[in-house]
Scaffold this motif. Structure first.
Motif, PDB file in Angstrom:
ATOM      1  N   ARG A  60       0.762  -1.085   0.079  1.00  0.00           N
ATOM      2  CA  ARG A  60      -0.068   0.037  -0.022  1.00  0.00           C
ATOM      3  C   ARG A  60       0.924   1.140  -0.118  1.00  0.00           C
ATOM      4  O   ARG A  60       0.488   2.026  -0.603  1.00  0.00           O
TER       5      ARG A  60
ATOM      6  N   ASN B 136       2.157   1.725  -3.502  1.00  0.00           N
ATOM      7  CA  ASN B 136       1.426   2.130  -4.335  1.00  0.00           C
ATOM      8  C   ASN B 136       1.195   3.860  -4.259  1.00  0.00           C
ATOM      9  O   ASN B 136       1.292   4.524  -5.031  1.00  0.00           O
TER      10      ASN B 136
ATOM     11  N   GLU C 140       2.174   6.708  -6.922  1.00  0.00           N
ATOM     12  CA  GLU C 140       1.010   7.717  -7.373  1.00  0.00           C
ATOM     13  C   GLU C 140       1.551   9.172  -7.193  1.00  0.00           C
ATOM     14  O   GLU C 140       1.265  10.072  -7.611  1.00  0.00           O
TER      15      GLU C 140
END
Length: 143
Positions: free
Chosen positions: A120, A123, A127
């Motif tokens: 997580r 990611n 981003e």
């Protein structure tokens, strides 16, 4: 404890649902939510200042059962107001304190949670990195 506090409640609930045999859980304190003052500091040695307040939930439980070497206490402090998250984190903290169950908890609960959190975080990093603007490049275009 960092992994348990940062985990999703659904992940902790799934781990607890699959845990067998379950010890008897008695609430000692909470779970209860409250506010803490978040303090900051300018540089490493600057003056402290109050940044704001944050909601924190705490819980303390006693675990009893035939599979435990002795009664154990588990406690947790979780950012946010999710009472069940704090309770489940305290339960797994108590299981971690039992010498006979420590490795099982680390292997079956903490390691998978840490892997999910790492994925997580990666990611989120990707981003955020995709929105990076190179202002130096933009400035050269106008010369």
């Amino acid at each position: 404890m960092r992994t348990l506090a940062g985990a999703e409640r659904a992940d902790l609930a799934a781990a607890w649902a699959g845990w067998q045999p379950k010890p008897v859980v008695h609430a000692i304190r909470g779970p209860e939510a409250g506010l803490v003052m978040v303090r900051g500091r300018i540089d490493a040695g600057g003056a402290k200042f109050n940044l704001g307040e944050a909601t924190v939930t705490r819980a303390t439980v006693r675990l009893q059962g035939a599979t435990l070497a002795a009664d154990t206490l588990g406690s947790s402090y979780v950012l946010g107001g999710d009472l069940e998250h704090a309770r489940l984190a305290a339960v797994f903290d108590g299981l971690l304190l039992d010498g006979g169950l420590r490795e099982r908890v680390l292997d079956e609960v903490v390691a998978p949670l840490a892997q999910r959190q790492s994925a997580r975080d990666e990611n989120r990093y990707v981003e955020g990195r995709s929105t990076l603007v190179d202002f130096f490049t933009v400035a050269r275009e106008h010369q």
